[in-house]
Design a protein around this motif. Structure first.
Motif, mmCIF file in Angstrom:
data_model
loop_
_atom_site.group_PDB
_atom_site.id
_atom_site.type_symbol
_atom_site.label_atom_id
_atom_site.label_comp_id
_atom_site.label_asym_id
_atom_site.label_seq_id
_atom_site.Cartn_x
_atom_site.Cartn_y
_atom_site.Cartn_z
ATOM 1 N N VAL A 262 5.937 -21.197 -1.710
ATOM 2 C CA VAL A 262 5.150 -22.361 -0.257
ATOM 3 C C VAL A 262 7.014 -22.705 -0.670
ATOM 4 N N VAL A 263 7.425 -22.707 0.432
ATOM 5 C CA VAL A 263 8.515 -23.847 0.507
ATOM 6 C C VAL A 263 7.967 -25.189 1.470
ATOM 7 N N ALA A 264 8.185 -26.319 0.781
ATOM 8 C CA ALA A 264 7.360 -27.332 2.085
ATOM 9 C C ALA A 264 8.927 -28.011 2.601
ATOM 10 N N GLN A 265 8.425 -28.489 3.358
ATOM 11 C CA GLN A 265 9.517 -29.041 4.438
ATOM 12 C C GLN A 265 9.906 -30.284 3.959
ATOM 13 N N SER B 264 -1.591 -21.713 5.112
ATOM 14 C CA SER B 264 -3.141 -20.093 4.681
ATOM 15 C C SER B 264 -2.148 -18.855 4.142
ATOM 16 N N VAL B 265 -1.299 -18.008 4.048
ATOM 17 C CA VAL B 265 -0.998 -17.411 3.687
ATOM 18 C C VAL B 265 -0.992 -17.338 1.704
ATOM 19 N N ALA B 266 -0.291 -18.608 1.431
ATOM 20 C CA ALA B 266 -0.348 -18.764 0.615
ATOM 21 C C ALA B 266 -1.471 -19.279 -0.375
ATOM 22 N N ARG B 267 -3.146 -19.528 0.392
ATOM 23 C CA ARG B 267 -4.342 -19.153 -0.222
ATOM 24 C C ARG B 267 -4.934 -17.755 -0.414
ATOM 25 N N TYR B 268 -4.834 -17.591 0.502
ATOM 26 C CA TYR B 268 -5.343 -15.390 0.918
ATOM 27 C C TYR B 268 -4.944 -15.146 -0.518
ATOM 28 N N ASP C 77 0.956 -0.965 0.082
ATOM 29 C CA ASP C 77 -0.072 -0.344 -0.015
ATOM 30 C C ASP C 77 0.927 1.173 0.105
ATOM 31 N N VAL C 78 1.839 1.337 0.391
ATOM 32 C CA VAL C 78 3.084 2.585 0.396
ATOM 33 C C VAL C 78 3.957 1.754 -0.124
ATOM 34 N N GLY C 79 3.436 1.121 -1.059
ATOM 35 C CA GLY C 79 4.329 1.514 -2.206
ATOM 36 C C GLY C 79 5.611 0.529 -2.351
ATOM 37 N N LYS C 80 5.835 -0.668 -1.593
ATOM 38 C CA LYS C 80 6.899 -1.042 -1.134
ATOM 39 C C LYS C 80 7.103 -2.385 -1.823
ATOM 40 N N LYS C 81 8.206 -2.837 -2.224
ATOM 41 C CA LYS C 81 8.081 -4.226 -2.843
ATOM 42 C C LYS C 81 8.576 -4.961 -2.055
ATOM 43 N N VAL C 82 7.271 -6.237 -2.473
ATOM 44 C CA VAL C 82 7.260 -7.326 -1.408
ATOM 45 C C VAL C 82 7.261 -8.570 -1.488
ATOM 46 N N ALA C 83 7.881 -10.058 -1.311
ATOM 47 C CA ALA C 83 7.811 -11.404 -1.374
ATOM 48 C C ALA C 83 7.133 -11.519 -0.474
ATOM 49 N N VAL C 84 6.525 -13.218 -0.448
ATOM 50 C CA VAL C 84 6.151 -13.687 1.280
ATOM 51 C C VAL C 84 6.512 -15.185 1.185
ATOM 52 N N ILE C 85 6.941 -16.025 2.028
ATOM 53 C CA ILE C 85 7.476 -17.276 1.476
ATOM 54 C C ILE C 85 6.571 -18.109 3.142
ATOM 55 N N ASP C 86 5.448 -18.613 2.765
ATOM 56 C CA ASP C 86 4.684 -19.905 3.394
ATOM 57 C C ASP C 86 5.415 -21.276 3.422
#
Ligand SMILES: Nc1ncnc2c1ncn2[C@@H]1O[C@H](COP(=O)(O)OP(=O)(O)OP(=O)(O)O)[C@@H](O)[C@H]1O
Ligand SMILES: [Mg+2]
Length: 264
Positions: free
Chosen positions: A75-78, A49-53, A33-42
């Motif tokens: 998603v990084v799986a075990q 949950s976050v990947a589904r979201y 929202d404030v213009g940052k670039k973001v990556a997510v690792i679930d």
């Protein structure tokens, strides 16, 4: 492992259902929202949950919903190797590959951990620039940090989790990195200003210096924090906020992000 570029925010604790994934999504959208670039690792490859979201968010947009900003996500799986040693090597390799993929391209990498102790989660904690630990509004949840006297809030014994964070800190300082910022937030707060609420607040105030975290205000229990899940949206994405409670929710999320001190 090394991750000099993107700032790494890890959502972690060893208790299920305290609000890690919900908080992760709100932090991600708040940063976008404030213009940052973001990556997510679930790292919670069971629940994702976050990947589904985020998949819901993508689908919402593709199906003609309003245009929303998207982070990169994986998603990084075990590892399922049979020997512990092999599992650890594989986990380390997979997490590093995920970080390498994004760390030069984004400002922040947000890692959502599962609510139990896994090797992947430990690796993430050891790399965290900012560790965000949500607690619910109860003395039972304080056990997550340590065994605490109910009369003077002295810490009788650190929890396994706090010990693990302590080890992560040692690992960081040995590798010459600046100290990790450990932020504890209360989530799902009851709106009534109850006596319990006040006592948990007092206990956290007293504990923050002893266990070396920063205690900052978190999120109240609000329907708006969960009802937008099917569309992968948050209260920050809604164009017209329709109630005072939504205005308050936005404010809560924004002040939480401010309190994480992520912007130089
Ligand atoms: N502030 C809040 N207000 C209302 N509901 C919330 C809030 N935070 C979380 N919830 C709800 O509580 C439940 C657990 O939240 P969440 O999945 O974020 O926790 P978690 O810590 O990621 O759980 P796990 O350890 O199982 O991964 C979900 O149903 C979520 O929608
Ligand atoms: Mg979760």
């Amino acid at each position: 492992m090394d991750n000099k570029d993107a700032h790494l925010i890890v959502l972690g604790n060893e208790k299920g259902g305290t609000g890690k994934s919900t908080l992760a999504m709100h932090i991600v959208v708040g940063l976008l929202d404030v213009g940052k670039k973001v990556a997510v690792i679930d790292l919670d490859s069971r629940q994702k949950s976050v990947a589904r979201y985020l998949q819901n968010r993508q689908t919402f947009m593709v199906n003609g919903g309003a245009k929303v900003t998207m982070p990169e996500f994986i998603v990084v799986a075990q590892s399922e190797a049979s020997l512990i040693k092999d599992r650890e090597i594989e986990d380390q390799k997979n997490l590093q590959a995920g970080l390498d993929l994004h760390k030069k391209k984004v400002d922040y990498i947000v890692i959502d951990c599962p609510g139990n102790d896994t090797y992947l989660s430990r690796l993430a904690h050891a790399l965290a620039d900012t560790l965000v630990t949500p607690l619910n509004d109860s003395f039972i949840d304080l056990d997550l940090l340590g065994e605490v006297s109910s009369t003077n809030f002295q810490v009788k014994k650190l929890s396994f989790y706090s010990e693990m964070v302590w080890d992560s800190r040692k690992y960081r300082s040995a590798s010459g990195k600046p100290p990790m910022d450990w932020v504890v937030v209360r989530t799902r707060l009851a709106s009534l200003d109850s006596r319990n609420n006040k006592r948990v607040h007092d206990a956290l105030e007293a504990l923050q210096k002893r266990i070396m975290f920063r205690y900052v205000p978190g999120l109240y229990e609000r329907v708006i924090y969960k009802e937008l899940f099917p569309n992968g949206l948050t209260v920050l994405d809604i164009e017209k906020v329709s109630s005072l409670s939504h205005v308050a929710a936005r404010q809560e999320v924004r002040s939480l992000i401010d309190n994480l001190n992520l912007f130089e």
